[in-house]
Design an enzyme around this catalytic site. Structure first.
Site, PDB file in Angstrom:
ATOM      1  N   THR A  88      -3.596  -0.884  -3.696  1.00  0.00           N
ATOM      2  CA  THR A  88      -2.741  -0.175  -2.741  1.00  0.00           C
ATOM      3  C   THR A  88      -3.043   1.328  -2.749  1.00  0.00           C
ATOM      4  N   TYR A 115       6.122  -6.316  -3.593  1.00  0.00           N
ATOM      5  CA  TYR A 115       4.766  -6.425  -4.160  1.00  0.00           C
ATOM      6  C   TYR A 115       4.135  -7.775  -3.808  1.00  0.00           C
ATOM      7  N   GLU A 116       2.853  -7.821  -3.898  1.00  0.00           N
ATOM      8  CA  GLU A 116       2.071  -9.008  -3.492  1.00  0.00           C
ATOM      9  C   GLU A 116       2.288  -9.367  -2.034  1.00  0.00           C
ATOM     10  N   GLN A 164      24.847 -12.012  -6.187  1.00  0.00           N
ATOM     11  CA  GLN A 164      26.100 -12.764  -6.238  1.00  0.00           C
ATOM     12  C   GLN A 164      26.573 -12.913  -7.684  1.00  0.00           C
ATOM     13  N   SER A 193       7.890 -15.154  -0.424  1.00  0.00           N
ATOM     14  CA  SER A 193       8.892 -14.475   0.404  1.00  0.00           C
ATOM     15  C   SER A 193      10.276 -15.099   0.226  1.00  0.00           C
ATOM     16  N   SER A 212       8.922 -19.715   9.659  1.00  0.00           N
ATOM     17  CA  SER A 212       8.259 -19.746   8.370  1.00  0.00           C
ATOM     18  C   SER A 212       9.267 -20.019   7.249  1.00  0.00           C
ATOM     19  N   ARG A 213      10.424 -19.385   7.347  1.00  0.00           N
ATOM     20  CA  ARG A 213      11.456 -19.606   6.319  1.00  0.00           C
ATOM     21  C   ARG A 213      11.927 -21.048   6.304  1.00  0.00           C
ATOM     22  N   GLY A 271      -0.820  -0.321   2.133  1.00  0.00           N
ATOM     23  CA  GLY A 271      -0.678  -1.364   1.117  1.00  0.00           C
ATOM     24  C   GLY A 271      -0.863  -2.716   1.771  1.00  0.00           C
ATOM     25  N   THR A 272      -0.248  -2.879   2.949  1.00  0.00           N
ATOM     26  CA  THR A 272      -0.308  -4.155   3.661  1.00  0.00           C
ATOM     27  C   THR A 272      -1.670  -4.374   4.307  1.00  0.00           C
TER      28      THR A 272
HETATM   29  C1  LIG Z   1       0.263 -14.107 -20.954  1.00  0.00           C
HETATM   30  C2  LIG Z   1       1.097 -12.924 -20.786  1.00  0.00           C
HETATM   31  C3  LIG Z   1       2.090 -12.995 -19.704  1.00  0.00           C
HETATM   32  C4  LIG Z   1       2.668 -11.689 -19.491  1.00  0.00           C
HETATM   33  C5  LIG Z   1       3.787 -11.720 -18.521  1.00  0.00           C
HETATM   34  C6  LIG Z   1       4.171 -10.339 -18.131  1.00  0.00           C
HETATM   35  C7  LIG Z   1       5.156 -10.285 -17.057  1.00  0.00           C
HETATM   36  C8  LIG Z   1       5.038  -8.985 -16.387  1.00  0.00           C
HETATM   37  C9  LIG Z   1       5.767  -8.937 -15.125  1.00  0.00           C
HETATM   38  C10 LIG Z   1       5.142  -7.966 -14.212  1.00  0.00           C
HETATM   39  C11 LIG Z   1       5.518  -8.286 -12.850  1.00  0.00           C
HETATM   40  C12 LIG Z   1       5.040  -7.309 -11.896  1.00  0.00           C
HETATM   41  C13 LIG Z   1       3.800  -7.766 -11.234  1.00  0.00           C
HETATM   42  C14 LIG Z   1       3.613  -6.953 -10.038  1.00  0.00           C
HETATM   43  C15 LIG Z   1       2.226  -7.068  -9.545  1.00  0.00           C
HETATM   44  C16 LIG Z   1       2.136  -6.499  -8.195  1.00  0.00           C
HETATM   45  C17 LIG Z   1       0.711  -6.266  -7.861  1.00  0.00           C
HETATM   46  C18 LIG Z   1       0.446  -5.941  -6.391  1.00  0.00           C
HETATM   47  O1  LIG Z   1       1.296  -5.762  -5.593  1.00  0.00           O
HETATM   48  S1  LIG Z   1      -1.200  -5.865  -5.996  1.00  0.00           S
HETATM   49  C19 LIG Z   1      -1.299  -5.498  -4.288  1.00  0.00           C
HETATM   50  C20 LIG Z   1      -0.825  -6.624  -3.442  1.00  0.00           C
HETATM   51  N1  LIG Z   1      -1.084  -6.336  -2.068  1.00  0.00           N
HETATM   52  C21 LIG Z   1      -0.848  -7.210  -1.103  1.00  0.00           C
HETATM   53  O2  LIG Z   1      -0.345  -8.286  -1.343  1.00  0.00           O
HETATM   54  C22 LIG Z   1      -1.301  -6.800   0.242  1.00  0.00           C
HETATM   55  C23 LIG Z   1      -0.771  -7.679   1.331  1.00  0.00           C
HETATM   56  N2  LIG Z   1      -1.711  -7.776   2.403  1.00  0.00           N
HETATM   57  C24 LIG Z   1      -2.596  -8.815   2.511  1.00  0.00           C
HETATM   58  O3  LIG Z   1      -2.637  -9.704   1.659  1.00  0.00           O
HETATM   59  C25 LIG Z   1      -3.514  -8.824   3.705  1.00  0.00           C
HETATM   60  O4  LIG Z   1      -3.759  -7.610   4.236  1.00  0.00           O
HETATM   61  C26 LIG Z   1      -3.006  -9.735   4.829  1.00  0.00           C
HETATM   62  C27 LIG Z   1      -3.042 -11.144   4.276  1.00  0.00           C
HETATM   63  C28 LIG Z   1      -1.600  -9.365   5.255  1.00  0.00           C
HETATM   64  C29 LIG Z   1      -3.930  -9.607   6.026  1.00  0.00           C
HETATM   65  O5  LIG Z   1      -5.253  -9.614   5.610  1.00  0.00           O
HETATM   66  P1  LIG Z   1      -6.461  -9.459   6.658  1.00  0.00           P
HETATM   67  O6  LIG Z   1      -7.675  -9.347   5.833  1.00  0.00           O
HETATM   68  O7  LIG Z   1      -6.168  -8.391   7.632  1.00  0.00           O
HETATM   69  O8  LIG Z   1      -6.455 -10.870   7.325  1.00  0.00           O
HETATM   70  P2  LIG Z   1      -5.882 -11.371   8.741  1.00  0.00           P
HETATM   71  O9  LIG Z   1      -4.401 -11.221   8.836  1.00  0.00           O
HETATM   72  O10 LIG Z   1      -6.690 -10.845   9.864  1.00  0.00           O
HETATM   73  O11 LIG Z   1      -6.188 -12.915   8.572  1.00  0.00           O
HETATM   74  C30 LIG Z   1      -7.476 -13.454   8.759  1.00  0.00           C
HETATM   75  C31 LIG Z   1      -7.484 -14.844   8.173  1.00  0.00           C
HETATM   76  O12 LIG Z   1      -7.513 -14.767   6.750  1.00  0.00           O
HETATM   77  C32 LIG Z   1      -6.515 -15.596   6.206  1.00  0.00           C
HETATM   78  N3  LIG Z   1      -6.120 -15.042   4.914  1.00  0.00           N
HETATM   79  C33 LIG Z   1      -5.530 -13.862   4.637  1.00  0.00           C
HETATM   80  N4  LIG Z   1      -5.363 -13.738   3.310  1.00  0.00           N
HETATM   81  C34 LIG Z   1      -5.882 -14.864   2.750  1.00  0.00           C
HETATM   82  C35 LIG Z   1      -6.012 -15.310   1.416  1.00  0.00           C
HETATM   83  N5  LIG Z   1      -5.558 -14.578   0.380  1.00  0.00           N
HETATM   84  N6  LIG Z   1      -6.598 -16.496   1.216  1.00  0.00           N
HETATM   85  C36 LIG Z   1      -7.029 -17.253   2.239  1.00  0.00           C
HETATM   86  N7  LIG Z   1      -6.932 -16.871   3.527  1.00  0.00           N
HETATM   87  C37 LIG Z   1      -6.374 -15.692   3.775  1.00  0.00           C
HETATM   88  C38 LIG Z   1      -5.411 -15.586   7.236  1.00  0.00           C
HETATM   89  O13 LIG Z   1      -4.530 -16.682   7.051  1.00  0.00           O
HETATM   90  C39 LIG Z   1      -6.216 -15.636   8.519  1.00  0.00           C
HETATM   91  O14 LIG Z   1      -6.575 -16.967   8.756  1.00  0.00           O
HETATM   92  P3  LIG Z   1      -6.729 -17.471  10.263  1.00  0.00           P
HETATM   93  O15 LIG Z   1      -5.357 -17.434  10.868  1.00  0.00           O
HETATM   94  O16 LIG Z   1      -7.653 -16.566  10.958  1.00  0.00           O
HETATM   95  O17 LIG Z   1      -7.228 -18.867  10.085  1.00  0.00           O
HETATM   96  C1  LIG Z   2       6.997  -2.629  -8.324  1.00  0.00           C
HETATM   97  C2  LIG Z   2       5.697  -2.590  -7.577  1.00  0.00           C
HETATM   98  C3  LIG Z   2       4.524  -2.852  -8.255  1.00  0.00           C
HETATM   99  C4  LIG Z   2       3.305  -2.780  -7.583  1.00  0.00           C
HETATM  100  N1  LIG Z   2       2.161  -2.988  -8.273  1.00  0.00           N
HETATM  101  C5  LIG Z   2       0.954  -2.841  -7.655  1.00  0.00           C
HETATM  102  C6  LIG Z   2      -0.266  -2.982  -8.369  1.00  0.00           C
HETATM  103  O1  LIG Z   2      -0.253  -3.282  -9.559  1.00  0.00           O
HETATM  104  N2  LIG Z   2      -1.414  -2.798  -7.709  1.00  0.00           N
HETATM  105  C7  LIG Z   2      -1.463  -2.478  -6.394  1.00  0.00           C
HETATM  106  O2  LIG Z   2      -2.550  -2.317  -5.850  1.00  0.00           O
HETATM  107  N3  LIG Z   2      -0.321  -2.358  -5.682  1.00  0.00           N
HETATM  108  C8  LIG Z   2       0.875  -2.531  -6.269  1.00  0.00           C
HETATM  109  N4  LIG Z   2       2.047  -2.410  -5.547  1.00  0.00           N
HETATM  110  C9  LIG Z   2       1.988  -2.099  -4.122  1.00  0.00           C
HETATM  111  C10 LIG Z   2       2.449  -3.256  -3.236  1.00  0.00           C
HETATM  112  O3  LIG Z   2       1.559  -4.319  -3.275  1.00  0.00           O
HETATM  113  C11 LIG Z   2       2.661  -2.751  -1.803  1.00  0.00           C
HETATM  114  O4  LIG Z   2       3.714  -1.818  -1.842  1.00  0.00           O
HETATM  115  C12 LIG Z   2       2.988  -3.896  -0.867  1.00  0.00           C
HETATM  116  O5  LIG Z   2       1.860  -4.706  -0.637  1.00  0.00           O
HETATM  117  C13 LIG Z   2       3.554  -3.413   0.485  1.00  0.00           C
HETATM  118  O6  LIG Z   2       2.707  -2.530   1.106  1.00  0.00           O
HETATM  119  P1  LIG Z   2       3.199  -1.091   1.652  1.00  0.00           P
HETATM  120  O7  LIG Z   2       3.858  -0.405   0.508  1.00  0.00           O
HETATM  121  O8  LIG Z   2       2.040  -0.475   2.292  1.00  0.00           O
HETATM  122  O9  LIG Z   2       4.308  -1.401   2.715  1.00  0.00           O
HETATM  123  P2  LIG Z   2       4.198  -1.187   4.284  1.00  0.00           P
HETATM  124  O10 LIG Z   2       3.148  -2.077   4.821  1.00  0.00           O
HETATM  125  O11 LIG Z   2       4.097   0.249   4.619  1.00  0.00           O
HETATM  126  O12 LIG Z   2       5.597  -1.766   4.717  1.00  0.00           O
HETATM  127  C14 LIG Z   2       6.644  -0.993   5.301  1.00  0.00           C
HETATM  128  C15 LIG Z   2       7.317  -1.815   6.412  1.00  0.00           C
HETATM  129  O13 LIG Z   2       6.373  -2.043   7.443  1.00  0.00           O
HETATM  130  C16 LIG Z   2       6.360  -3.407   7.787  1.00  0.00           C
HETATM  131  N5  LIG Z   2       5.014  -3.826   8.209  1.00  0.00           N
HETATM  132  C17 LIG Z   2       3.821  -3.390   7.745  1.00  0.00           C
HETATM  133  N6  LIG Z   2       2.808  -4.033   8.356  1.00  0.00           N
HETATM  134  C18 LIG Z   2       3.359  -4.914   9.204  1.00  0.00           C
HETATM  135  C19 LIG Z   2       2.848  -5.890  10.086  1.00  0.00           C
HETATM  136  N7  LIG Z   2       1.533  -6.090  10.221  1.00  0.00           N
HETATM  137  N8  LIG Z   2       3.717  -6.625  10.802  1.00  0.00           N
HETATM  138  C20 LIG Z   2       5.050  -6.436  10.676  1.00  0.00           C
HETATM  139  N9  LIG Z   2       5.587  -5.529   9.841  1.00  0.00           N
HETATM  140  C21 LIG Z   2       4.773  -4.773   9.112  1.00  0.00           C
HETATM  141  C22 LIG Z   2       6.766  -4.141   6.512  1.00  0.00           C
HETATM  142  O14 LIG Z   2       7.296  -5.423   6.792  1.00  0.00           O
HETATM  143  C23 LIG Z   2       7.807  -3.183   5.943  1.00  0.00           C
HETATM  144  O15 LIG Z   2       9.053  -3.467   6.548  1.00  0.00           O
HETATM  145  C24 LIG Z   2       3.278  -2.474  -6.200  1.00  0.00           C
HETATM  146  C25 LIG Z   2       4.474  -2.221  -5.519  1.00  0.00           C
HETATM  147  C26 LIG Z   2       5.677  -2.278  -6.193  1.00  0.00           C
HETATM  148  C27 LIG Z   2       6.944  -1.997  -5.445  1.00  0.00           C
END
Ligand SMILES: CCCCCCCCCCCCCCCCCC(=O)SCCNC(=O)CCNC(=O)[C@H](O)C(C)(C)COP(=O)(O)OP(=O)(O)OC[C@H]1O[C@@H](n2cnc3c(N)ncnc32)[C@H](O)[C@@H]1OP(=O)(O)O
Ligand SMILES: Cc1cc2nc3c(=O)[nH]c(=O)nc-3n(C[C@H](O)[C@H](O)[C@H](O)COP(=O)(O)OP(=O)(O)OC[C@H]3O[C@@H](n4cnc5c(N)ncnc54)[C@H](O)[C@@H]3O)c2cc1C
Length: 669
Positions: free
Chosen positions: A150, A431-432, A402, A390, A531-532, A155-156
């Site tokens: 990010t 996140y994620e 609650q 989600s 979706s929900r 981020g998205t």
């Molecule tokens: C052992 C020890 C244990 C220890 C335990 C310790 C516990 C600790 C607890 C810690 C907890 C905290 C953890 C927090 C971690 C947070 C880390 C992050 O946030 S990191 C940051 C996280 N950040 C985010 O999550 C960012 C969110 N944003 C995204 O993921 C992407 O930008 C997107 C998916 C929204 C769009 O991507 P874009 O490239 O623009 O793609 P298009 O929309 O144009 O779609 C084109 C086509 O691709 C398809 N497709 C897409 N994805 C996938 C996939 N994965 N695969 C397959 N397909 C996929 C899609 O369906 C479509 O298909 P079609 O319809 O054409 O057939």
């Molecule tokens: C606690 C925490 C831990 C994190 N850890 C990590 C980490 O370890 N590594 C890392 O890389 N990142 C990490 N992140 C970042 C996190 O993955 C991003 O914050 C997350 O993916 C959302 O992206 P954004 O912040 O850009 O939100 P934005 O995309 O700016 O979202 C803001 C608003 O815009 C809307 N929006 C954005 N795009 C669209 C769209 N296409 N359609 C409709 N609505 C849209 C969203 O729904 C939301 O309401 C962490 C975040 C948090 C809060």
């Protein structure tokens, strides 16, 4: 022998009375949840932790400032790494995960992203030679890594990330660069002060041509001095809503050079002379996110079950008001409203926890196939996880809130433990992948499903219910149709009709000439609803199948009550959709509500035993209200007295500011 194994002398008699009412063995339910030998190992690990002061907090963690929280967690990390293998099997993710929960609680610890994202990214995306070189060192903790994707500005929309990795053929290096302020990496966990390596996500450029985001291993701090490496600017982003023990960070690269072989090359490759080979699926570099989305379901469920443990135990020792005048004050759990808010939270917790196991198994199966180049099921998995993360993050957040409110004023105090749990859990909505965005990812898949059906194409197992158009009448109460089946069919109808409607609207708008993108945006809210409903159906079916597989009769019966409560609650909550197309009438919905209220009564005697069976120790719970022994009031008083503000009778700040003001006011009289 009482069926509840947590009965002890000296406990609050109100909670002992609850435990004596158990109709199933709490130990057997624990085995059903965790399996053997893990259920027993968890208890042994909890008992060992209690014997080791170096693993315990000196004072409640919520009394500490951020710097001390971070320092404490680092100190305890070293203790865990030095002595942890005497307590648990480090090769078991489950055992290690339990030890981490006991020692650190929810608020983060220095190795969380190392284990949850950095290592999985290498395991899934590095080629064999790279994995051999990096994984043993990372496992031995010679260095600590995080996942830096990010940015401040994005981020998205990953395709718009601005960090660049430009290949220099001459030196066979990539140059990592942050071209603007908005390109600063922002948010990665444990980046601020802990990590010395990152997996950085950057746009790959070769000969001026962009190939989209790819992952690179970059050293950001010196392995001996921990000072930032040349060209690196790094720090902590500051306090957040929760997770303040975690040093989420910022990072800038100023033309930082890394060897060519530091690009993760299992799926995409760049040869020494700069030839790019694309992956078999364009989204394989998103693999670490897929892993966390699969893993987080159980983590979120765990938090709901902890909040339910606290609120249900507390509701059995808290007495307030009378139901029948003159009969004395009742335990607040006797109120139907209290049962409704808490038992439905409990039901969601159990559903998400058990379904979380299924999601994890499915992920592991498909990830193994992907590793061998078979990406056939990746789209199904991506759609499922987008919906699951989600629904579970949002509905768990509502359930935890609650639980907090159900504890009245004391729920608002950090002594309950629930505010911090909520703050940590609710981050899962963001996140994620922000929930609205992820729900729309899944909606694409659902709309495609309807189109495939219209073209006579085969549907994946997950979508086959879309073809069941004969399910068009609510069959509750009909002979030969049991409650569970009627409710599952109702949920199928809700999902199918919602997806069909929104797809028909999209098609009709496009037929009238609107572009696909505009038609989509005009229907985005309805698409997220579709979706929900689909995901809630999937969870319901999966939970039902899981309960049906239980062999122990008493345990199956206990979880059937929870399952039926879950199903009735889901149907009542979405009942407005049942009226669409005349599937159900209001009398039928009233029947579902009656069934739900009866289930609350049925669950009531076992309420404490359900949460006891989930077996979260007091050490992990970190809650005065949720103590196993139910001795809440004495301990609330002790907790308040130990608060740093009470160290002096007269606070220096009062002496310095308020006293002079009051004395001056008096002297003016
Ligand atoms: C052992 C020890 C244990 C220890 C335990 C310790 C516990 C600790 C607890 C810690 C907890 C905290 C953890 C927090 C971690 C947070 C880390 C992050 O946030 S990191 C940051 C996280 N950040 C985010 O999550 C960012 C969110 N944003 C995204 O993921 C992407 O930008 C997107 C998916 C929204 C769009 O991507 P874009 O490239 O623009 O793609 P298009 O929309 O144009 O779609 C084109 C086509 O691709 C398809 N497709 C897409 N994805 C996938 C996939 N994965 N695969 C397959 N397909 C996929 C899609 O369906 C479509 O298909 P079609 O319809 O054409 O057939
Ligand atoms: C606690 C925490 C831990 C994190 N850890 C990590 C980490 O370890 N590594 C890392 O890389 N990142 C990490 N992140 C970042 C996190 O993955 C991003 O914050 C997350 O993916 C959302 O992206 P954004 O912040 O850009 O939100 P934005 O995309 O700016 O979202 C803001 C608003 O815009 C809307 N929006 C954005 N795009 C669209 C769209 N296409 N359609 C409709 N609505 C849209 C969203 O729904 C939301 O309401 C962490 C975040 C948090 C809060």
């Amino acid at each position: 022998m009482p069926l509840n194994h947590l009965i002890r002398d000296g406990d609050n008699p109100d909670i002992t009375e609850e435990r004596q009412k158990a109709t199933f063995s709490t130990e057997e339910l624990a085995i059903e949840i965790y399996g053997e030998p893990l259920a027993q190992r968890r208890r042994e690990i909890s008992a060992e932790v209690l014997k080791r002061p170096e693993l315990l907090d000196d004072c409640p963690h919520v009394f500490l400032d951020r710097t001390t929280k971070v320092e404490n967690s680092m100190k305890k990390t070293v203790a865990v790494m030095e002595k942890g293998s005497e307590i648990c099997d480090f090769t078991s993710r489950e055992e290690l995960g339990h030890l981490v929960c006991e020692v650190f609680g929810d608020d983060g610890f220095p190795l969380s992203i190392h284990f949850v994202m950095f290592l999985p990214a290498i395991q899934g995306q590095a080629d064999d030679e790279q994995a051999e070189q990096w994984i043993p060192r990372a496992m031995r903790l010679e260095f600590i890594g995080t996942y830096a994707q990010t940015e401040l500005g994005h981020g998205t929309n990953l395709r718009a990330l601005e960090t660049t990795a430009t290949y220099d053929k001459r030196t066979q290096e990539f140059i990592l660069h942050t071209p603007t302020v908005s390109a600063y990496k922002w948010w990665p966990g444990n980046l601020g002060k802990t990590a010395n390596y990152v997996i950085a996500n950057a746009q790959l450029y070769i000969d001026g041509k962009s190939h989209g985001p790819h992952n690179f291993l970059v050293q950001i701090r010196d392995e001996n001095t921990h000072q930032p490496m040349p060209g690196i600017t790094v720090g902590d982003i500051g306090p957040k809503f929760g997770l303040n023990t975690n040093d989420n960070g910022f990072l800038r690269f100023d033309h930082v050079r890394i060897p060519r072989r530091n690009m993760l090359m299992r799926h995409s490759k760049v040869s020494a002379d700069g030839v790019y080979s694309p992956p078999v699926h364009p989204k394989l570099s998103y693999g670490a996110m897929i892993f966390v989305r699969a893993t987080m379901i159980r983590m979120l469920a765990h938090v709901v079950l902890k909040a339910a443990t606290i609120a249900i135990r507390y509701s059995c020792v808290r007495r307030q008001g009378e139901i029948k005048t003159g009969n004395g004050e009742v335990k607040i759990l006797e109120y139907q409203t209290q049962q409704h808010r808490l038992f439905t939270a409990l039901a969601r917790g159990f559903a998400y926890r058990l379904v979380g196991d299924e999601v994890k198994n499915l992920y592991e199966k498909i990830a193994e196939e992907v590793k061998h180049g078979n990406v056939e099921q990746l789209a199904d998995l991506h759609a499922l996880l987008s919906g699951m993360k989600s629904i579970v993050s949002y509905d768990s957040g509502k359930a935890i809130e609650q639980c907090r409110m159900a504890c009245g004023g004391h729920g608002y105090s950090h002594a309950s433990g629930i505010p911090e749990m909520y703050a940590v859990e609710i981050a899962g909505c963001t996140y994620e992948g922000e929930n609205m965005v992820m729900l729309q990812q899944q909606a694409r898949y659902l709309v495609k499903g309807i189109h495939r059906l219209a073209h006579g194409e085969e549907l994946s197992t997950m979508l086959q219910y879309l073809a069941n158009t004969s399910n068009n009448k609510f069959r509750i109460g009909e002979s030969g149709v049991d409650l569970e089946n009627a409710l599952i069919l109702a949920l199928e109808y809700i999902a199918r009709s919602t997806i069909e409607r929104v797809t028909a609207r999209l098609d009709s708008l496009q037929n009238k000439g609107l572009s696909a993108e505009n038609a989509w945006n005009e229907n985005a809210v309805e698409l997220t609803r579709a979706s929900r409903t689909h995901t809630r159906l999937w969870i319901a079916r999966c939970f039902r199948d899981r309960v049906h597989r239980i062999e122990n009769h008493a345990i199956r019966s206990a979880l059937t009550d929870i399952l039926e409560l879950f199903l009735t609650y889901e149907v009542v909550d979405m009942s407005q959709y049942l009226y669409q197309g005349g599937y159900a009438n209001s009398d039928q919905v009233a029947q579902v509500k009656d069934a739900m209220y009866k289930l609350l009564e049925k669950i009531r005697p076992n309420a404490v035993s359900y949460v006891d069976a989930y077996e979260v120790s007091d050490t992990e719970l970190r809650s005065v209200l949720g103590r196993r022994d139910g001795n809440v009031y004495d301990n609330l008083l002790k907790w308040a007295k130990s608060n740093p503000l009470n160290r002096t009778e007269v606070l220096p700040a009062v002496e310095k500011h308020l006293m002079p003001m009051m004395l001056a006011a008096k002297s003016k009289l």
